[in-house]
Design a protein around this motif. Structure first.
Motif, PDB file in Angstrom:
ATOM      1  N   VAL A  23       0.848  -1.188   0.000  1.00 37.90           N
ATOM      2  CA  VAL A  23       0.000   0.000   0.000  1.00 37.90           C
ATOM      3  C   VAL A  23       0.884   1.239   0.000  1.00 37.90           C
ATOM      4  O   VAL A  23       1.746   1.403   0.865  1.00 37.90           O
ATOM      5  N   ASP A  24       0.689   2.089  -0.997  1.00 36.01           N
ATOM      6  CA  ASP A  24       1.382   3.372  -1.055  1.00 36.01           C
ATOM      7  C   ASP A  24       0.406   4.413  -0.504  1.00 36.01           C
ATOM      8  O   ASP A  24      -0.451   4.928  -1.224  1.00 36.01           O
ATOM      9  N   GLU A  25       0.531   4.677   0.791  1.00 32.31           N
ATOM     10  CA  GLU A  25      -0.476   5.534   1.434  1.00 32.31           C
ATOM     11  C   GLU A  25      -0.426   6.958   0.913  1.00 32.31           C
ATOM     12  O   GLU A  25      -1.451   7.645   0.857  1.00 32.31           O
ATOM     13  N   SER A  26       0.768   7.423   0.529  1.00 32.33           N
ATOM     14  CA  SER A  26       0.859   8.806   0.055  1.00 32.33           C
ATOM     15  C   SER A  26       0.125   8.978  -1.276  1.00 32.33           C
ATOM     16  O   SER A  26      -0.482  10.014  -1.537  1.00 32.33           O
ATOM     17  N   ALA A  27       0.157   7.933  -2.109  1.00 36.40           N
ATOM     18  CA  ALA A  27      -0.520   8.040  -3.411  1.00 36.40           C
ATOM     19  C   ALA A  27      -1.914   7.411  -3.377  1.00 36.40           C
ATOM     20  O   ALA A  27      -2.613   7.420  -4.390  1.00 36.40           O
ATOM     21  N   ASN A  28      -2.313   6.893  -2.198  1.00 34.81           N
ATOM     22  CA  ASN A  28      -3.603   6.201  -2.087  1.00 34.81           C
ATOM     23  C   ASN A  28      -3.738   5.079  -3.114  1.00 34.81           C
ATOM     24  O   ASN A  28      -4.753   4.975  -3.813  1.00 34.81           O
ATOM     25  N   GLN A  29      -2.705   4.299  -3.237  1.00 36.36           N
ATOM     26  CA  GLN A  29      -2.718   3.242  -4.244  1.00 36.36           C
ATOM     27  C   GLN A  29      -2.235   1.924  -3.663  1.00 36.36           C
ATOM     28  O   GLN A  29      -1.449   1.906  -2.718  1.00 36.36           O
ATOM     29  N   VAL A  30      -2.707   0.853  -4.274  1.00 40.70           N
ATOM     30  CA  VAL A  30      -2.172  -0.476  -3.961  1.00 40.70           C
ATOM     31  C   VAL A  30      -1.222  -0.836  -5.089  1.00 40.70           C
ATOM     32  O   VAL A  30      -1.582  -0.766  -6.261  1.00 40.70           O
TER      33      VAL A  30
END
Lengths: 267, 393
Positions: A23-30
């Motif tokens: 999970v890339d929380e900064s980009a809101n992406q999985v």
């Protein structure tokens, strides 16, 4: 003979272990790991199978349409190798950041451009985000009826008979064409592509349509057309706690366990 | 989960979409439909029921893939055929043996040396898996020294009378049609002998320690009379026989790497999970050395198979190059099976894991279709110009 359209999505293999995704929380992406392969969403393969069964019985033409950012051709051509007649790819930076609504809009505009259609098939949901809204959204944009989670579809003249999965069985619905049907896994296994089908698919030229090609209103596409805002993607922290319930006898231990469960309001 | 397989040197990037899609299709089909049947068949020595499975393989187009479309096959290239073999042998050698025999040793000779009538009669049936063929060359007393075969065919008017025995024949007991090689007054020729022909017997051989999921047996010819139409008219001595073997040997070179890949993957996954002395065994240098050795050899074997496939497609492959790939890749598979078995420790001898089964199978592959020694001598002859196959008198 029916004209059929099947919407298919290329996704990261949903059966890859959870640990393969980050999970890339900064980009809101999985973000899938580099080794995770791309596949056609399994429910969409079943949608292709539903269309092929109708083609087997009645003939007709199947056009697969896929919207995506980057395509792996030996993956996205699978509907062709299974027996679909055409494949159209929708690829444009304008499509990026789409939610279910703006995806449905783009697909609906592409379907309008394809022209005549009797039945549109989608998987019940894409096996990455599991939203399950695009199918009904396309029907809404096209102003046609839709039936969701089908396990069997029969094409009759001017209408389609659908067995729709319910929580305790199924219901039988007849719907006039053109109609959109979303297909559930209860339909059964999709067929394997045949080598001859693969060879034909590999040679087949596949057109790529942009937003301009489908005459789309830019304000309805991608991020601009999205009505859902994804606030946060995060990995929940799992806590495991183990407590051994003691007792002088098995019966007493069971009674103590029951008390504990009741205290926790679990029974 | 979609199986990706070991591909350390991105060999997949050298493949066309068609080749990659075929590999994925075969993997998917085998994993779902056939792999679950293999261990039981191997354990019981009850061959996989090819009467049932062959039509399903035929429907997908993976039998005789390189035979032209006009005869009901797919007309694919050799790289595609090689990938099919790789995937089949990744599951079990007996499956690759089946497709290798049907494609290279039955359909190929009928296509290359048969009459138009023979081609039209047999090739579509074989491609669909509705008929099964076998290839009778090896004899009880004649293995590598095939030039002195004892099976004879005598011309008798418009008939041929065949006498002799062929042993270690894949699909012997189930075959509907046998491509049989026999000595005639004009040298070695190929014949088609149909199931049920008087004087023709087909027996299954059990008590094998290898290829236990496959059908292997014996063909007997006792005054077996066939019509003169059943000779493969364009066969010209052992040269024709060896042309068939080249097809099958290429399939083995690709298939063996599949078995090696499966052994490596099994060992790697096991070593990462199995803990001893408080750590996964993969964390120990001795184990890493073995895994890396397997990976390097597999990668070299993959590149050899891939390049050989392209040479076959260009019509440039020399039979010595095929020998090199067969010799090397089977040896790699043999080493990987043993190493994987070793890394799995006691669990390695269980049929719950694949390496022991692959190890047993590979012993057959090491010997058939040209023993390892024979391929060495073929290469030795090629580079020195001096044949060393027989003792000089």
């Amino acid at each position: 003979m029916p004209n059929m359209i099947v919407c298919v999505k290329q996704i990261a293999d949903p059966e890859a272990p959870a640990g393969s995704f980050r999970v890339d929380e900064s980009a809101n992406q999985v973000v899938p790991a580099a080794g995770v392969s791309q596949v056609v969403s399994p429910f969409d393969e079943q949608a292709v199978e539903a269309a092929l069964r109708i083609k087997d019985a009645h003939g007709g033409k199947i056009t697969a349409i896929s919207l995506g950012k980057s395509f792996v051709m030996d993956v996205i051509k699978k509907p062709l190798s299974m027996g679909s007649d055409e494949l159209i790819l929708l690829q444009d930076p304008a499509f990026e950041g789409a939610d279910s609504r703006s995806t449905a809009y783009a697909l609906a505009m592409a379907i309008k451009k394809v022209g005549e259609y009797d039945v549109i098939f989608c998987g019940r949901q894409a096996a990455d985000w599991d939203a399950g809204q695009v199918g009904s959204g396309i029907a809404e944009f096209l102003g046609i009826p839709s039936v969701t989670v089908a396990k069997k579809v029969e094409f009759l003249d001017g209408k389609v008979k659908v067995e729709r999965v319910t929580s305790d069985g199924y219901e039988v619905i007849e719907v006039s064409t053109p109609a959109l049907i979303t297909i559930s896994n209860e339909l059964g296994e999709p067929r394997y592509p045949k080598l001859k089908g693969i060879m034909a698919a590999a040679k087949k030229e596949v057109p790529t349509w942009t937003a301009q090609d489908i005459g789309a209103d830019a304000s309805q596409l991608g991020t601009a057309g999205a009505r859902i805002k994804l606030l946060k993607v995060f990995q929940p922290v799992k806590e495991g706690k183990c407590e051994i319930i003691e007792g002088e006898s098995p019966e007493e231990a069971a009674a103590n366990l029951a008390l504990k469960l009741r205290e926790a309001k679990l029974i | 989960m979609k199986f990706e397989g070991v591909d350390y040197y991105n060999v997949d990037e050298l493949l066309s979409d068609e080749e990659k899609m075929t590999k994925d299709m075969v993997r998917d089909f085998l994993e779902k439909e056939i792999e679950p049947l293999v261990v039981g068949a191997f354990h019981q020595e009850e061959p996989l029921n090819m009467r049932e499975l062959a039509p399903r393989m035929g429907e997908l187009g993976i039998i005789g893939a390189v035979i032209p479309k006009e005869y009901g096959a797919a007309g694919a290239n050799y790289v595609t055929f090689g990938l099919i073999c790789q995937e089949l042998e990744r599951v079990d050698s007996s499956l690759r043996s089946f497709v290798g025999v049907e494609s290279g040793l039955v359909m190929y000779p009928i296509w290359k040396f048969g009459s138009e009538e023979q081609k039209n009669k047999w090739l579509p049936l074989l491609a669909k898996g509705e008929a099964i063929g076998c290839f009778g060359l090896t004899e009880p007393n004649r293995g590598s020294d095939v030039a002195s075969m004892e099976t004879v065919a005598k011309k008798d008017g418009n008939k041929w009378v065949i006498n002799g025995t062929k042993q270690w024949i894949s699909e012997a007991s189930v075959a509907d049609i046998a491509v049989v090689w026999a000595r005639t007054d004009d040298g070695v020729r190929g014949f088609l002998v149909e199931r049920g022909t008087e004087g023709f017997s087909q027996t299954f051989q059990n008590h094998k320690g290898s290829m236990r999921a496959g059908d292997v047996g014996e063909l007997g010819f006792s005054d077996c009379v066939i019509l003169s139409d059943n000779i493969l008219p364009k066969t010209e001595g052992l040269r024709s026989t060896f042309m068939c073997l080249n097809q099958a040997r290429y399939g083995i070179a690709c298939g063996a790497i599949g078995a090696a890949m499966d052994c490596y993957e099994t060992a790697l996954n096991y070593a990462k999970e199995r803990e001893q002395f408080g750590s996964p065994i993969a964390s120990y240098q001795l184990v890493q050395d073995k895994l890396v050795t397997m990976l390097i050899e597999i990668t070299k074997g993959q590149l050899l198979a891939y390049r050989l496939g392209r040479l076959m497609d260009e019509g440039k492959a020399r039979h010595q190059q095929i020998s090199m790939a067969k010799k090397n890749n089977v040896s790699v598979a043999r080493m990987c099976a043993r190493t994987a078995r070793e890394l799995l420790g006691a669990n390695g001898v269980s049929l719950d894991y694949s390496p022991m089964r692959h190890m047993a199978n590979i012993e057959s592959v090491y010997t058939y279709q040209g023993t390892d020694h024979i391929h060495t001598l073929i290469l030795g002859y090629d580079i020195t110009g001096i044949p060393a196959f027989a003792q000089t008198q």
